[in-house]
Write an enzyme that holds these catalytic residues in place. Sequence first.
Site, mmCIF file in Angstrom:
data_model
loop_
_atom_site.group_PDB
_atom_site.id
_atom_site.type_symbol
_atom_site.label_atom_id
_atom_site.label_comp_id
_atom_site.label_asym_id
_atom_site.label_seq_id
_atom_site.Cartn_x
_atom_site.Cartn_y
_atom_site.Cartn_z
ATOM 1 N N SER A 57 0.838 -1.198 0.000
ATOM 2 C CA SER A 57 0.000 0.000 0.000
ATOM 3 C C SER A 57 0.869 1.243 0.000
ATOM 4 O O SER A 57 1.622 1.496 0.948
ATOM 5 C CB SER A 57 -0.911 0.015 1.225
ATOM 6 O OG SER A 57 -1.441 1.310 1.376
ATOM 7 N N HIS A 99 -1.242 -1.197 -4.325
ATOM 8 C CA HIS A 99 -2.520 -0.895 -3.646
ATOM 9 C C HIS A 99 -2.560 0.606 -3.366
ATOM 10 O O HIS A 99 -1.664 1.154 -2.716
ATOM 11 C CB HIS A 99 -2.607 -1.712 -2.361
ATOM 12 C CG HIS A 99 -3.913 -1.589 -1.629
ATOM 13 N ND1 HIS A 99 -5.010 -2.364 -1.927
ATOM 14 C CD2 HIS A 99 -4.289 -0.785 -0.612
ATOM 15 C CE1 HIS A 99 -6.011 -2.036 -1.118
ATOM 16 N NE2 HIS A 99 -5.601 -1.072 -0.308
ATOM 17 N N ASP A 115 -4.786 3.727 -1.793
ATOM 18 C CA ASP A 115 -5.877 4.013 -0.854
ATOM 19 C C ASP A 115 -6.413 5.424 -1.020
ATOM 20 O O ASP A 115 -5.698 6.393 -0.770
ATOM 21 C CB ASP A 115 -5.362 3.840 0.579
ATOM 22 C CG ASP A 115 -5.149 2.381 0.919
ATOM 23 O OD1 ASP A 115 -6.102 1.601 0.799
ATOM 24 O OD2 ASP A 115 -4.009 2.029 1.294
ATOM 25 N N MET A 118 -9.065 8.202 0.240
ATOM 26 C CA MET A 118 -9.903 8.556 1.404
ATOM 27 C C MET A 118 -10.450 9.965 1.241
ATOM 28 O O MET A 118 -9.711 10.868 0.841
ATOM 29 C CB MET A 118 -9.069 8.491 2.682
ATOM 30 C CG MET A 118 -8.386 7.158 2.894
ATOM 31 S SD MET A 118 -7.384 7.206 4.383
ATOM 32 C CE MET A 118 -6.669 5.566 4.347
ATOM 33 N N HIS A 154 -8.394 1.303 -3.973
ATOM 34 C CA HIS A 154 -9.341 1.029 -2.878
ATOM 35 C C HIS A 154 -10.019 2.345 -2.504
ATOM 36 O O HIS A 154 -9.399 3.207 -1.886
ATOM 37 C CB HIS A 154 -8.550 0.430 -1.706
ATOM 38 C CG HIS A 154 -9.340 0.209 -0.460
ATOM 39 N ND1 HIS A 154 -8.743 -0.038 0.756
ATOM 40 C CD2 HIS A 154 -10.678 0.195 -0.217
ATOM 41 C CE1 HIS A 154 -9.672 -0.189 1.683
ATOM 42 N NE2 HIS A 154 -10.862 -0.041 1.124
ATOM 43 N N MET A 196 -12.234 4.542 -0.363
ATOM 44 C CA MET A 196 -12.897 4.696 0.938
ATOM 45 C C MET A 196 -13.611 6.032 0.894
ATOM 46 O O MET A 196 -13.235 6.994 1.568
ATOM 47 C CB MET A 196 -11.848 4.639 2.061
ATOM 48 C CG MET A 196 -11.332 3.222 2.302
ATOM 49 S SD MET A 196 -9.761 3.208 3.180
ATOM 50 C CE MET A 196 -8.648 3.347 1.796
ATOM 51 N N MET A 219 -11.387 -5.796 5.235
ATOM 52 C CA MET A 219 -10.684 -4.892 6.158
ATOM 53 C C MET A 219 -10.429 -5.587 7.495
ATOM 54 O O MET A 219 -11.361 -5.981 8.196
ATOM 55 C CB MET A 219 -11.501 -3.621 6.412
ATOM 56 C CG MET A 219 -11.713 -2.732 5.190
ATOM 57 S SD MET A 219 -10.217 -2.354 4.246
ATOM 58 C CE MET A 219 -9.186 -1.596 5.509
ATOM 59 N N GLY A 252 -9.048 4.002 7.297
ATOM 60 C CA GLY A 252 -8.792 5.424 7.532
ATOM 61 C C GLY A 252 -7.317 5.724 7.769
ATOM 62 O O GLY A 252 -6.855 6.803 7.440
ATOM 63 N N GLY A 292 -0.862 1.517 9.495
ATOM 64 C CA GLY A 292 -0.108 1.283 10.722
ATOM 65 C C GLY A 292 -0.926 0.867 11.933
ATOM 66 O O GLY A 292 -0.461 0.997 13.063
ATOM 67 N N ASP A 311 -6.595 -6.503 4.118
ATOM 68 C CA ASP A 311 -6.092 -5.131 4.164
ATOM 69 C C ASP A 311 -6.111 -4.568 5.585
ATOM 70 O O ASP A 311 -7.168 -4.321 6.156
ATOM 71 C CB ASP A 311 -6.957 -4.266 3.232
ATOM 72 C CG ASP A 311 -6.389 -2.875 3.038
ATOM 73 O OD1 ASP A 311 -5.257 -2.623 3.508
ATOM 74 O OD2 ASP A 311 -7.067 -2.046 2.405
ATOM 75 N N GLY A 312 -4.905 -4.367 6.132
ATOM 76 C CA GLY A 312 -4.762 -3.703 7.414
ATOM 77 C C GLY A 312 -4.025 -4.529 8.446
ATOM 78 O O GLY A 312 -4.462 -5.620 8.797
ATOM 79 N N GLY A 313 -2.896 -4.018 8.897
ATOM 80 C CA GLY A 313 -2.170 -4.670 9.988
ATOM 81 C C GLY A 313 -1.481 -5.971 9.620
ATOM 82 O O GLY A 313 -1.152 -6.767 10.515
ATOM 83 N N GLY A 322 1.261 -2.056 4.053
ATOM 84 C CA GLY A 322 1.755 -0.685 3.953
ATOM 85 C C GLY A 322 2.998 -0.490 4.780
ATOM 86 O O GLY A 322 4.124 -0.564 4.286
HETATM 87 C C1 DX5 Z 1 -6.426 1.435 5.666
HETATM 88 C C2 DX5 Z 1 -5.999 1.195 4.227
HETATM 89 C C3 DX5 Z 1 -4.905 0.196 4.141
HETATM 90 C C4 DX5 Z 1 -3.606 0.660 4.762
HETATM 91 C C5 DX5 Z 1 -2.844 -0.541 5.205
HETATM 92 O O1 DX5 Z 1 -7.517 2.271 5.679
HETATM 93 O O2 DX5 Z 1 -7.085 0.698 3.467
HETATM 94 O O3 DX5 Z 1 -4.673 -0.207 2.793
HETATM 95 O O4 DX5 Z 1 -2.827 1.437 3.897
HETATM 96 O O5 DX5 Z 1 -1.744 -0.116 5.914
HETATM 97 P P1 DX5 Z 1 -0.961 -1.069 6.933
HETATM 98 O O6 DX5 Z 1 -0.510 -2.259 6.145
HETATM 99 O O7 DX5 Z 1 0.154 -0.196 7.401
HETATM 100 O O8 DX5 Z 1 -1.941 -1.454 8.011
HETATM 101 ZN ZN ZN Z 2 -6.569 -0.267 1.414
#
Ligand code: DX5
Ligand code: ZN
Length: 216
Positions: free
Chosen positions: A7, A32, A34, A36, A65, A67, A136, A141, A144, A174-176, A196
């Site tokens: 990401s 990827h 993102d 927002m 993606h 959001m 998710m 949002g 990290g 996606d996420g963490g 990310g």
């Molecule tokens: C969160 C995003 C993710 C984010 C992931 O809202 O959709 O794609 O960038 O970041 P990490 O991998 O750092 O959790």
């Molecule tokens: Zn994402």
Amino acid sequence: MPIIAPSLLAANFLKLEDECKMLNESEADWFHLDIMDGRFVPNISFGPMIVEFVRKTTKKLCDVHLMIIEPEKYAEAFKKAGADGLSVHIEACPDLQKNIQQIISLGMKPGVAINPDTPIADLEDILPSIHHVCFMSVYPGYGGQHFIPESIGRIKQLRRMIDEKGLNVLIEIDGGVTVENAQSIIDTGADVLVAGNTVFKSKDPKATIHELKAIH
Ligand code: DX5
Ligand code: ZN
């Protein structure tokens, strides 16, 4: 082997071209991106202009993606910017079928993103029409954040639903995602790992991508 989708949200935007070059030289499969809007999620990231610049640097799949609320207003702009795949949030789309048909008619791979507190069963009707689910494993949002442990059971539920229907829909997490938890995520039947901070804040991002890619 999983599909690895770093990401760019965690990239150094002062050196965006170098970051893209690094991904191109790595075993990363997808980029990827993102988006927002400060409405659907509390944060604002970037828009089609950045996607267009990133697109110029790579032949790899650009996985966008969204959001954002009212994603139908922007689908065409992201197509023009060079998106190959476009995910919209189920929570942001009162007429999800219509959004998916729009994405398909624009020639992009349609994805549906789902928040941690939305029932997996809500995806049932849309699954036959889509290319991937952007699952998710954090509240969207911010990058990290920590992977929500309850995600594991939910991913298994989604895997079962896709398999029972005999579908080919990819599950993207996606996420963490970290080097430490990636194996347990893949064990649930996930296909794509978004990462990310794990990639871009690593001392050796290419080696980290290699480590993620080697999981099976
Ligand atoms: C969160 C995003 C993710 C984010 C992931 O809202 O959709 O794609 O960038 O970041 P990490 O991998 O750092 O959790
Ligand atoms: Zn994402």
